[in-house]
Design a protein around this motif. Structure first.
Motif, PDB file in Angstrom:
ATOM      1  N   PRO A 117      41.166  20.410  95.233  1.00  0.00           N
ATOM      2  CA  PRO A 117      41.086  19.566  96.435  1.00  0.00           C
ATOM      3  C   PRO A 117      42.553  19.152  96.612  1.00  0.00           C
ATOM      4  N   GLU A 118      43.166  19.273  98.120  1.00  0.00           N
ATOM      5  CA  GLU A 118      44.264  18.782  98.551  1.00  0.00           C
ATOM      6  C   GLU A 118      43.952  17.148  98.750  1.00  0.00           C
ATOM      7  N   LEU A 119      45.131  16.536  99.215  1.00  0.00           N
ATOM      8  CA  LEU A 119      45.219  15.216  99.600  1.00  0.00           C
ATOM      9  C   LEU A 119      44.282  15.134 100.661  1.00  0.00           C
ATOM     10  N   TYR A 120      44.296  16.145 101.604  1.00  0.00           N
ATOM     11  CA  TYR A 120      43.602  15.829 102.880  1.00  0.00           C
ATOM     12  C   TYR A 120      42.001  16.285 102.979  1.00  0.00           C
ATOM     13  N   ASP A 121      41.877  17.030 101.962  1.00  0.00           N
ATOM     14  CA  ASP A 121      40.485  17.822 101.916  1.00  0.00           C
ATOM     15  C   ASP A 121      39.294  16.590 101.496  1.00  0.00           C
ATOM     16  N   ASN A 159      52.168  13.944 107.249  1.00  0.00           N
ATOM     17  CA  ASN A 159      53.415  13.926 106.707  1.00  0.00           C
ATOM     18  C   ASN A 159      53.078  13.013 105.306  1.00  0.00           C
ATOM     19  N   ILE A 160      51.981  12.405 105.188  1.00  0.00           N
ATOM     20  CA  ILE A 160      51.846  11.552 103.800  1.00  0.00           C
ATOM     21  C   ILE A 160      51.554  12.588 102.671  1.00  0.00           C
ATOM     22  N   THR A 161      52.213  12.171 101.754  1.00  0.00           N
ATOM     23  CA  THR A 161      52.233  12.990 100.346  1.00  0.00           C
ATOM     24  C   THR A 161      51.430  12.264  99.235  1.00  0.00           C
ATOM     25  N   ARG A 162      50.860  13.125  98.397  1.00  0.00           N
ATOM     26  CA  ARG A 162      50.096  12.453  97.108  1.00  0.00           C
ATOM     27  C   ARG A 162      51.087  11.506  96.565  1.00  0.00           C
ATOM     28  N   GLU A 163      52.455  11.613  96.390  1.00  0.00           N
ATOM     29  CA  GLU A 163      53.253  10.779  96.022  1.00  0.00           C
ATOM     30  C   GLU A 163      53.336   9.290  96.661  1.00  0.00           C
TER      31      GLU A 163
END
Length: 286
Positions: A39-43, A123-127
């Motif tokens: 999964p990605e951050l938004y999933d 625009n928000i990233t996992r980092e």
């Protein structure tokens, strides 16, 4: 062993259960873990690193400790008349021995939090999220209690129909109501254990196990709303996460205590208003 006296004939019982299924059938979403993708951050997912808006304060428990993501649902991926049409719905729990649940006051969001984001900022990233210094169930320290979810898992969500099971406290009342309408009622009050044979009771009990959005709850110890009028305010199952055994790993990837299940309930009017400030959270195990 003496055979129990038959309370309803098989034909009567079949008729009552069929009408009960027809009258209680409603839309729900079954959730299934998908091990074939990460999964990605938004999933939509169980566990792992949550999506989080940098402008917001990250949820903490009553001791000020940052909470763990239990699950998040990307509402842009669903088609539901009950849930908001866009945004992200998240479920957080405290890193403590009760997984954030207060069994005396299960609607106090001190050890858990249900968060709704109306929009998702891509625009928000996992980092960016990790800069909050949040705990993750993927890298819990040895002295922590950890999370029921052992990892970060993508999920598939499928719309379906579901009907009430014996685990919902309203089952027996609705059963009796239908029986009386059909003139099948008996003089004495009976428990469902007396009416249904063991195999049928178990089948009806477990049919709503698994992971769900909406529908009807499954429990291992019984519905806590049955004996608390205050808790009957929470008339809608919002989210259910069950324990899950993985045959290939010979282990549980989700485990609530001794193979239990967790439930989040909301009032249907609060849900219409997109108000997730009043939610009941409970879990039980065998």
């Amino acid at each position: 062993m003496e055979e129990m006296e038959e309370i309803y004939t098989k034909e009567q019982l079949d008729t009552i259960l069929k009408k009960l299924e027809e009258q209680t059938k409603k839309e729900a979403f079954r959730i299934v873990i998908n091990k074939k993708r990460k999964p990605e951050l938004y999933d939509s997912k169980f566990g792992g690193v949550p999506y989080w808006d940098k402008k917001l304060e990250y949820p903490t428990d009553s001791n000020g400790n940052k909470m763990i993501l239990l699950a998040q649902i990307n509402l842009n991926e669903l088609e539901s008349d009950e849930l908001p049409q866009t945004g992200m719905l998240q479920f957080f729990i405290a890193n403590d021995e009760m997984y954030g649940c207060d069994f005396d006051e299960p609607d106090k969001q001190n050890g858990f939090r249900v968060i709704y984001h109306e929009t998702i900022d891509k625009n928000i990233t996992r980092e960016d999220v990790l800069e909050f210094g949040i705990p993750s169930n993927e890298d819990m320290e040895e002295d922590s209690y950890g999370s029921p979810v052992d990892g970060e898992f993508a999920v598939d969500i499928k719309k379906t129909k579901i009907s009430i099971s014996t685990e919902d406290y309203q089952f027996s009342k609705l059963f009796s109501k239908i029986a009386k309408e059909l003139n099948f009622s008996v003089e004495d009050e009976y428990d469902m254990y007396d009416i249904l044979d063991e195999d049928l009771y178990e089948e009806l009990s477990e049919k709503n196990s698994g992971h769900w959005l909406f529908g009807y709850p499954y429990f291992t110890q019984g519905d806590p709303r049955e004996f608390g009028e205050k808790l009957q305010y929470y008339d809608t199952l919002l989210f259910q996460m069950d324990s899950e055994w993985v045959e290939e790993a010979s282990d549980y990837e989700i485990l609530w205590g001794d193979v239990g299940v967790a439930n989040f309930f909301i009032n249907k009017e609060d849900l219409k208003k997109k108000d997730f400030s009043r939610v009941m959270y409970t879990w039980d195990c065998c």
